[in-house]
Design a protein around this motif. Structure first.
Motif, PDB file in Angstrom:
ATOM      1  N   PRO A  77       1.805  -1.840   9.945  1.00 42.66           N
ATOM      2  CA  PRO A  77       1.588  -0.870   8.857  1.00 42.66           C
ATOM      3  C   PRO A  77       0.358  -1.177   8.021  1.00 42.66           C
ATOM      4  O   PRO A  77      -0.002  -2.337   7.810  1.00 42.66           O
ATOM      5  CB  PRO A  77       2.875  -0.992   8.024  1.00 42.66           C
ATOM      6  N   ASP A  78      -0.303  -0.097   7.570  1.00 47.07           N
ATOM      7  CA  ASP A  78      -1.408  -0.177   6.605  1.00 47.07           C
ATOM      8  C   ASP A  78      -2.638  -0.929   7.120  1.00 47.07           C
ATOM      9  O   ASP A  78      -3.429  -1.421   6.327  1.00 47.07           O
ATOM     10  CB  ASP A  78      -0.937  -0.822   5.287  1.00 47.07           C
ATOM     11  N   ARG A  79      -2.809  -1.008   8.427  1.00 44.58           N
ATOM     12  CA  ARG A  79      -3.997  -1.674   8.964  1.00 44.58           C
ATOM     13  C   ARG A  79      -5.083  -0.632   9.255  1.00 44.58           C
ATOM     14  O   ARG A  79      -4.834   0.564   9.304  1.00 44.58           O
ATOM     15  CB  ARG A  79      -3.672  -2.475  10.224  1.00 44.58           C
ATOM     16  N   GLY A 120      -5.481   0.489   1.365  1.00 44.77           N
ATOM     17  CA  GLY A 120      -4.116   0.318   0.889  1.00 44.77           C
ATOM     18  C   GLY A 120      -3.939  -0.555  -0.327  1.00 44.77           C
ATOM     19  O   GLY A 120      -2.866  -1.148  -0.525  1.00 44.77           O
ATOM     20  N   LYS A 156      -3.080  -0.470  -3.716  1.00 45.39           N
ATOM     21  CA  LYS A 156      -2.476   0.523  -4.596  1.00 45.39           C
ATOM     22  C   LYS A 156      -2.645   0.217  -6.082  1.00 45.39           C
ATOM     23  O   LYS A 156      -2.424   1.091  -6.921  1.00 45.39           O
ATOM     24  CB  LYS A 156      -0.992   0.670  -4.253  1.00 45.39           C
ATOM     25  N   LEU A 214      -2.620  -9.052   4.467  1.00 42.81           N
ATOM     26  CA  LEU A 214      -1.600  -8.029   4.670  1.00 42.81           C
ATOM     27  C   LEU A 214      -0.385  -8.609   5.376  1.00 42.81           C
ATOM     28  O   LEU A 214      -0.465  -9.640   6.009  1.00 42.81           O
ATOM     29  CB  LEU A 214      -2.182  -6.859   5.473  1.00 42.81           C
TER      30      LEU A 214
END
Length: 450
Positions: free
Chosen positions: A185-187, A384, A386, A450
């Motif tokens: 996720p989020d890569r 990503g 946030k 991450l």
């Protein structure tokens, strides 16, 4: 009692825009925005200055780890131009031991918040493939996938391709590796395109196909040096149409009409000058015994053969196309910062102030709000982060304070690391890292895994 109060300044939030308000900081975060005074241990009077989120550079080439030592070169120049967070490992080049690089950088205390991609070219070399023009499969490709997974588990942001540097990689390989990234996720996958100038649109089409086939978001690196030879308008249309069709493809760009690379790379293979419509005199030699000399065929061939790691710059891109790309809402600003012992392209020390001084203040090509958005919020969202990229309560207190009337890039090809003027304060987690264009010696940044 707050840790720090920044008062009397004009904030530039990438979403809300301008507002004259005070900002209080506490425990590395933006605590409160208020028109009222607030009690704090320390104050910065930002009267007449603008306060933006700290700039986020989505594309740098980080300082190398040599004998477990890092000479802060690129990291130093980019923090002085207001960058508080940056992404390394681009164009297929990264540390061959990413976990060790993270550890050593952490020991030295980084100047900026740092993330890293895993470079395909570096993984390929680590797997024992020395020929950049050779395609690979079987056990070697399995080893690359194993090494990539190892990096991802260690906190890598994703994968970078340097297709122009490793022409041997096939689209099929790229799809398979991008599918692997999509499992995490989020890569992010980034790509220095396969071809520039006359074949630039082929490169854009290939990346659209890969993103569409895998569902993986892809970032095109330094679009200008791919397309700004007459192909930018059509390339931007392709990117826009792909996004409308559900493909997640964006790009970054630096505000110069000269690109830079190592002279021994495949970028300078036979036929390149014809493609770019230039001659040897368009090449600037940025380091070594020929720095400052006019490039000739003899010097070019000598360096290509004997001093392959010499950095050079090539003035070949169209300035109007650079502006067109900077104005596009799908593009963000990045420096592509790369230095070798303090030598290289001025973009490493000038990119962000140059955008504000040249394209906002002087030429009025874009608004200040849009420029700040391209230098903070868009890259934060892309990778990503946030809690970065805005001036809002609860967000990280990474801030850049500058004098809009005085901000100016000073770096040149002769003095590529010369600091800009007008950037008066750079804060990371509420700690002042830069004051009046000089490092304070304080460190508060982190390695973001991450």
């Amino acid at each position: 009692m707050y840790d720090l109060l920044i008062k009397n300044g004009i904030i530039i939030d990438p979403i809300e825009g301008k507002a004259k308000t005070n900002i209080s900081l506490k425990d590395g975060k933006i605590a409160k925005l208020s028109q009222n005074d607030m009690a704090a241990k320390k104050e910065i009077n930002a009267e007449g200055q603008y306060i933006s989120p700290g700039f986020i550079d989505i594309h740098i080439h980080e300082d190398k780890l040599i004998n477990n030592k890092i000479e802060f070169d690129v990291f130093k120049t980019i923090v002085l131009m207001g960058v508080t967070t940056a992404v390394g490992g681009n164009c297929g080049f990264s540390s061959q031991n990413l976990s060790n690089y993270f550890d050593e950088l952490e020991k030295k205390k980084p100047l900026i918040n740092y993330l890293s991609l895993s470079g395909y070219g570096s993984l390929r070399e680590k797997a024992g493939v020395k020929d950049n023009y050779k395609d690979i499969s079987g056990s070697k490709f399995k080893e690359i996938k194993r090494l990539l997974k190892e990096d991802l588990e260690a906190g890598s942001l994703g994968l970078s391709f340097g297709l122009e540097y490793t022409p041997g990689i096939s689209t099929k390989e790229m799809i398979e590796l991008s599918e692997l990234i999509a499992e995490y996720p989020d890569r992010l996958v980034t790509a220095h395109y396969r071809f520039d100038s006359l074949r630039a649109l082929e490169s854009i089409a290939e990346l659209i196909i890969i993103s569409r086939e895998t569902g993986q978001k892809i970032q095109i690196s330094h679009l200008g040096s791919c397309t700004a030879y007459g192909q930018t308008t059509e390339a931007l249309k392709m990117i826009e149409q792909a996004n409308k069709a559900g493909v997640d493809l964006m790009a970054d760009i630096y505000p110069y009409d000269a690109f830079s690379s190592y002279i021994g790379s495949a970028v300078f293979d036979p036929g390149c000058f014809k493609n770019w419509g230039i001659n040897y005199q368009a090449v600037k030699i940025l380091e070594g015994k020929y720095k400052g000399h006019k490039c000739t065929e003899e010097i070019f061939k000598y360096l290509r053969k004997n001093e392959v790691d010499t950095l050079v710059a090539v003035s070949a891109m169209d300035e109007e196309e650079i502006v067109e790309a900077i104005q596009n809402p799908l593009l963000m600003i990045a420096s592509d910062g790369l230095l070798n012992n303090g030598q290289g392209h001025p973009r490493s020390a000038g990119t962000f102030p140059r955008v504000i001084a040249k394209y906002v203040r002087e030429e009025k090509q874009i608004s200040l709000k849009d420029a700040v958005k391209k230098m903070s919020y868009l890259p934060a969202k892309r990778i990503g982060l946030k809690q970065k990229g805005r001036i809002k309560a609860g967000y990280d207190a990474d801030l850049t304070i500058f004098d809009f009337a005085k901000i100016k890039d000073n770096a040149t090809f002769e003095e590529p690391t010369k600091a800009p003027t007008g950037i008066n304060h750079v804060l990371i987690k509420g700690v002042e890292i830069v004051q009046q264009s000089k490092l304070t010696g304080k460190r508060s940044a982190e390695i973001i895994k991450l």
